[in-house]
Design a protein around this motif. Structure first.
Motif, PDB file in Angstrom:
ATOM      1  N   HIS A  32       0.884  -1.090   0.002  1.00 12.31           N
ATOM      2  CA  HIS A  32      -0.006   0.169  -0.113  1.00 12.31           C
ATOM      3  C   HIS A  32       0.939   1.155  -0.130  1.00 12.31           C
ATOM      4  O   HIS A  32       0.661   2.260  -0.785  1.00 12.31           O
ATOM      5  N   PHE A  33       2.119   1.521   1.060  1.00 14.76           N
ATOM      6  CA  PHE A  33       2.596   2.578   1.177  1.00 14.76           C
ATOM      7  C   PHE A  33       3.849   2.637   0.238  1.00 14.76           C
ATOM      8  O   PHE A  33       4.292   3.901  -0.070  1.00 14.76           O
ATOM      9  N   PHE A  34       4.271   1.473  -0.426  1.00 11.75           N
ATOM     10  CA  PHE A  34       5.626   1.939  -1.421  1.00 11.75           C
ATOM     11  C   PHE A  34       5.058   2.919  -2.574  1.00 11.75           C
ATOM     12  O   PHE A  34       5.959   3.826  -2.724  1.00 11.75           O
ATOM     13  N   THR A  58      14.263   4.200   2.975  1.00 14.19           N
ATOM     14  CA  THR A  58      13.143   4.547   3.839  1.00 14.19           C
ATOM     15  C   THR A  58      12.251   3.299   4.392  1.00 14.19           C
ATOM     16  O   THR A  58      12.341   3.065   5.612  1.00 14.19           O
ATOM     17  N   PHE A  59      12.365   2.226   3.420  1.00 10.97           N
ATOM     18  CA  PHE A  59      11.758   0.888   4.098  1.00 10.97           C
ATOM     19  C   PHE A  59      12.492   0.233   4.705  1.00 10.97           C
ATOM     20  O   PHE A  59      12.124  -0.608   5.882  1.00 10.97           O
ATOM     21  N   MET A  60      13.943   0.204   4.805  1.00  8.25           N
ATOM     22  CA  MET A  60      14.869  -0.212   5.406  1.00  8.25           C
ATOM     23  C   MET A  60      14.783   0.261   6.976  1.00  8.25           C
ATOM     24  O   MET A  60      14.723  -0.505   7.843  1.00  8.25           O
ATOM     25  N   TRP A  79       4.124   8.527  10.632  1.00 11.91           N
ATOM     26  CA  TRP A  79       5.339   8.285  10.997  1.00 11.91           C
ATOM     27  C   TRP A  79       6.435   7.575   9.821  1.00 11.91           C
ATOM     28  O   TRP A  79       7.405   8.105   9.661  1.00 11.91           O
ATOM     29  N   LEU A  80       5.748   6.924   8.785  1.00 15.82           N
ATOM     30  CA  LEU A  80       6.530   6.595   7.757  1.00 15.82           C
ATOM     31  C   LEU A  80       6.838   7.758   7.010  1.00 15.82           C
ATOM     32  O   LEU A  80       8.034   7.687   6.167  1.00 15.82           O
ATOM     33  N   SER A  81       5.952   8.598   6.648  1.00 16.42           N
ATOM     34  CA  SER A  81       6.247   9.947   5.774  1.00 16.42           C
ATOM     35  C   SER A  81       7.466  10.877   6.468  1.00 16.42           C
ATOM     36  O   SER A  81       8.260  11.089   5.817  1.00 16.42           O
ATOM     37  N   ARG A  82       7.352  10.681   7.838  1.00 10.57           N
ATOM     38  CA  ARG A  82       8.750  11.282   8.732  1.00 10.57           C
ATOM     39  C   ARG A  82      10.045  10.708   8.345  1.00 10.57           C
ATOM     40  O   ARG A  82      11.149  11.304   8.099  1.00 10.57           O
ATOM     41  N   ILE A  83       9.948   9.251   8.338  1.00  6.25           N
ATOM     42  CA  ILE A  83      10.900   8.680   8.116  1.00  6.25           C
ATOM     43  C   ILE A  83      11.475   8.949   6.640  1.00  6.25           C
ATOM     44  O   ILE A  83      12.749   9.079   6.053  1.00  6.25           O
ATOM     45  N   ALA A  84      10.554   8.959   5.674  1.00  8.41           N
ATOM     46  CA  ALA A  84      10.882   9.286   4.321  1.00  8.41           C
ATOM     47  C   ALA A  84      11.578  10.634   3.977  1.00  8.41           C
ATOM     48  O   ALA A  84      12.530  10.900   3.552  1.00  8.41           O
ATOM     49  N   MET A  85      10.945  11.578   4.832  1.00 11.20           N
ATOM     50  CA  MET A  85      11.415  12.994   4.602  1.00 11.20           C
ATOM     51  C   MET A  85      12.671  13.070   5.289  1.00 11.20           C
ATOM     52  O   MET A  85      13.606  13.800   4.774  1.00 11.20           O
ATOM     53  N   ARG A  86      12.938  12.335   6.130  1.00  9.07           N
ATOM     54  CA  ARG A  86      14.528  12.730   7.127  1.00  9.07           C
ATOM     55  C   ARG A  86      15.614  11.760   5.848  1.00  9.07           C
ATOM     56  O   ARG A  86      16.386  12.519   5.845  1.00  9.07           O
ATOM     57  N   THR A  87      14.879  10.715   5.536  1.00  8.65           N
ATOM     58  CA  THR A  87      15.953  10.003   4.388  1.00  8.65           C
ATOM     59  C   THR A  87      16.061  10.913   3.331  1.00  8.65           C
ATOM     60  O   THR A  87      17.239  11.040   2.752  1.00  8.65           O
ATOM     61  N   LEU A  88      15.237  11.600   2.629  1.00 10.74           N
ATOM     62  CA  LEU A  88      15.203  12.596   1.501  1.00 10.74           C
ATOM     63  C   LEU A  88      16.183  13.679   1.942  1.00 10.74           C
ATOM     64  O   LEU A  88      17.269  14.087   1.254  1.00 10.74           O
ATOM     65  N   SER A 108       5.813   8.591 -11.498  1.00 11.66           N
ATOM     66  CA  SER A 108       6.362   7.163 -10.813  1.00 11.66           C
ATOM     67  C   SER A 108       6.166   5.832 -11.767  1.00 11.66           C
ATOM     68  O   SER A 108       4.890   5.747 -12.269  1.00 11.66           O
ATOM     69  N   PRO A 109       7.103   5.458 -11.948  1.00  9.96           N
ATOM     70  CA  PRO A 109       6.918   4.143 -12.901  1.00  9.96           C
ATOM     71  C   PRO A 109       6.216   3.013 -12.071  1.00  9.96           C
ATOM     72  O   PRO A 109       5.992   1.975 -12.515  1.00  9.96           O
ATOM     73  N   ALA A 110       6.217   3.281 -10.677  1.00  6.98           N
ATOM     74  CA  ALA A 110       5.729   2.368  -9.919  1.00  6.98           C
ATOM     75  C   ALA A 110       4.196   1.923  -9.969  1.00  6.98           C
ATOM     76  O   ALA A 110       3.735   1.066  -9.286  1.00  6.98           O
ATOM     77  N   VAL A 111       3.679   2.883 -10.521  1.00  8.55           N
ATOM     78  CA  VAL A 111       2.093   2.992 -10.353  1.00  8.55           C
ATOM     79  C   VAL A 111       1.761   3.092 -12.023  1.00  8.55           C
ATOM     80  O   VAL A 111       2.196   3.954 -12.568  1.00  8.55           O
TER      81      VAL A 111
END
Length: 190
Positions: A32-34, A58-60, A79-88, A108-111
């Protein structure tokens, strides 16, 4: 009740707790979140290889920190968005400038095309114009728009992610959308 898409946030919160010991729960969260996280990151970096690396990191980090997730502090999406933004942010710290890519390849080619929020509304030329217009906004305005439309987050979730109030997010979003409409010549694309 807060929802993400059509699913209540509590469903994702519960799955996050289950994902510690249940692979199927983890897979459902990831599936869902990827694409959501990928779209948000890809729109920012405009390079699929870099986006792949950042989303992978981010997912790691999510996997490593899942035991510390507390739904009382924030929803799983926030929570996940914060991880992604910190990783960015970490990525930008180590890079001197953004990498350039063809504007036609920004989404995104993922969708699949039919599943993209912008896919039904924007033609290829309009996407290029929109992305050029987005670049004229401040980083904060771009970030909020990315989270809102590509990240499919509510104003409350954006506020939690960016340490703002939901009403402030609404005001910044309203002004940014007004600027985009002005830049795009009053087109009704958004």
């Amino acid at each position: 009740m807060e929802t993400i898409g059509l699913v209540p946030a509590s469903r994702w919160n519960n799955l996050a707790k289950e994902a510690l010991y249940d692979e199927a729960a983890f897979d459902e969260l990831y599936d869902h979140f990827f694409p959501i996280i990928y779209n948000v990151i890809y729109v920012r970096v405009k390079n699929s290889a870099v986006a792949d690396d950042i989303v992978g990191d981010t997912f790691m980090k999510m996997t490593q920190s899942l035991g510390s997730f507390d739904p009382e502090k924030a929803s799983f999406a926030t929570w996940l968005s914060r991880i992604a933004m910190r990783t960015l942010t970490d990525y930008y710290r180590w890079q001197s400038h953004r990498q350039n890519v063809e504007w036609d390849d920004v989404f995104s080619p993922a969708v699949e095309e039919k599943d993209r929020p912008e896919g039904h509304l924007l033609e290829k030329e309009d996407r290029s114009e929109l992305l050029l217009a987005l670049d004229k906004l401040s980083e904060r305005e771009q970030h909020i728009i990315h989270l809102k439309f590509w990240g499919e987050m509510s104003n409350k979730e954006i506020a939690e992610t960016m340490d703002m109030t939901p009403s402030n997010v609404g005001v910044v979003l309203h002004r940014a959308m007004g600027q985009l409409k002005k830049i795009l010549g009053e087109r009704r694309l958004l």
